[in-house]
Motif scaffolding. Sequence first.
Motif, PDB file in Angstrom:
ATOM      1  N   GLU A 210       0.906  -1.199   0.088  1.00 26.81           N
ATOM      2  CA  GLU A 210       0.172   0.043   0.135  1.00 26.81           C
ATOM      3  C   GLU A 210       0.973   1.206  -0.061  1.00 26.81           C
ATOM      4  O   GLU A 210       0.475   2.330  -0.649  1.00 26.81           O
ATOM      5  CB  GLU A 210      -0.781   0.143   1.154  1.00 26.81           C
ATOM      6  CG  GLU A 210      -2.141  -1.084   1.137  1.00 26.81           C
ATOM      7  CD  GLU A 210      -1.721  -2.516   1.597  1.00 26.81           C
ATOM      8  OE1 GLU A 210      -0.415  -2.660   2.085  1.00 26.81           O
ATOM      9  OE2 GLU A 210      -2.356  -3.328   1.518  1.00 26.81           O
ATOM     10  N   LYS A 231      -2.179   0.255 -12.798  1.00 29.25           N
ATOM     11  CA  LYS A 231      -3.507   0.790 -12.276  1.00 29.25           C
ATOM     12  C   LYS A 231      -4.569  -0.241 -11.631  1.00 29.25           C
ATOM     13  O   LYS A 231      -5.080  -0.050 -10.612  1.00 29.25           O
ATOM     14  CB  LYS A 231      -4.372   1.201 -13.395  1.00 29.25           C
ATOM     15  CG  LYS A 231      -3.761   2.399 -14.002  1.00 29.25           C
ATOM     16  CD  LYS A 231      -4.846   2.935 -15.569  1.00 29.25           C
ATOM     17  CE  LYS A 231      -4.100   3.901 -16.049  1.00 29.25           C
ATOM     18  NZ  LYS A 231      -4.730   4.237 -17.383  1.00 29.25           N
ATOM     19  N   GLU A 232      -4.466  -1.655 -11.909  1.00 24.60           N
ATOM     20  CA  GLU A 232      -5.014  -2.572 -11.149  1.00 24.60           C
ATOM     21  C   GLU A 232      -4.606  -2.832  -9.775  1.00 24.60           C
ATOM     22  O   GLU A 232      -5.261  -3.162  -8.690  1.00 24.60           O
ATOM     23  CB  GLU A 232      -5.152  -3.862 -11.882  1.00 24.60           C
ATOM     24  CG  GLU A 232      -5.620  -3.787 -13.383  1.00 24.60           C
ATOM     25  CD  GLU A 232      -5.758  -5.079 -14.058  1.00 24.60           C
ATOM     26  OE1 GLU A 232      -5.143  -6.325 -13.540  1.00 24.60           O
ATOM     27  OE2 GLU A 232      -6.223  -5.191 -15.121  1.00 24.60           O
ATOM     28  N   LYS A 234      -3.624  -0.481  -8.021  1.00 23.75           N
ATOM     29  CA  LYS A 234      -3.914   0.668  -7.074  1.00 23.75           C
ATOM     30  C   LYS A 234      -2.899   1.125  -5.971  1.00 23.75           C
ATOM     31  O   LYS A 234      -3.120   1.209  -5.027  1.00 23.75           O
ATOM     32  CB  LYS A 234      -5.339   0.140  -6.308  1.00 23.75           C
ATOM     33  CG  LYS A 234      -6.372  -0.011  -7.337  1.00 23.75           C
ATOM     34  CD  LYS A 234      -7.747  -0.220  -6.456  1.00 23.75           C
ATOM     35  CE  LYS A 234      -8.711  -0.877  -7.470  1.00 23.75           C
ATOM     36  NZ  LYS A 234      -9.866  -1.095  -6.546  1.00 23.75           N
TER      37      LYS A 234
END
Length: 359
Positions: A210, A231-232, A234
């Motif tokens: 993260e 993008k997937e 995140k």
Amino acid sequence: MKALFVAGGTGGHVYPALEIARQFKNSGVQIHWMGKENSLEHELSLKEGFFFQPIMSSGFRKKTYKEKIISISHLLFSFIKSIYIFRQLKPNFIFCFGGYSSLGPGLASRVLRIPLFIHEQNSVAGSANKLLVHFARKGFEGFPQSFDKNNDKIHFVGNPVRAEITSFINSNKEETCNYEFKLLILGGSQGSSQLNWLVMEALKKVKEKENWNIIHQTGVSDKSKLEEFYKELKINYKVESFIENMGEVYNNSDLVISRAGAMTISELIATYTPSILLPLPWATDAHQALNAKYLEDLGAAKVITSEEENISELAFVLTKLAFDNEERLSMANSAKLAYLPDAAKVIFKKIDESLQEDT
């Protein structure tokens, strides 16, 4: 005084030559450069104010029969053209940096008895330098024992690293923020689809990311695919075809995943940057594996064989280093201890001393 540099083909040959050429230019030497027209070396020569002489060259090893015939014809033409240029120019010395572009001019220097110097960037000397070392007055190597260790005209000096990179050296990587893990992935300016795929598969297996920030350099062909992948995920990311401010990016990175080209290894050492290396499996004479081993033996890198079966190992090592600040700092310090900061100056001094003996 006039100096003629011969370097081309890749940045691995060109950038070390550039740093040494700058040393001589700053001392008042007129710099001439031989290489391919409309190439990286041509562009840099124009930018630096060097005189450029185009020659033809092409590889010989691992080529088809037809390509080998073309390579030999290019060698003959570059040899003849070099003799003509050298007679007109009358350079005080020739400096070759390996690769097939070096062969014709290097052999021509022998015929005309012009002092020849060579530099080998890799841990294993290439075919051109293996031949030219017999005619060179002095040879320089970026890795220890690239040439015969009993050859007293060979000097281990390291690879000169671009000032654009060394100007950003950060000796205090332990002070970087612990709240964000900054990962740099070097897929190569031309791209490396195999490395990119291995990294993507490994990242899928990493569970906690993260707080990661990824910069991924790749060729144009893989750029859109990588952007969709990130993008997937995140997470914060940038996918770049070319990184202009490479020194700054190294400086801000906690870890690098890369192939093991000679200059990448030297840049990692110069910027004290920990790394995971996946040597190019089909590199000539397995030189990338040996380059990587050098950094691994120093304690500054983890080396993983670039194969599908090692994806889980890559994910494990990446996860461990992402959360182990102390190990990354230890790797950075190991790189720092191995750095030879004045390679270009040392080479300049040794060549100058050698030429002074002729006067």
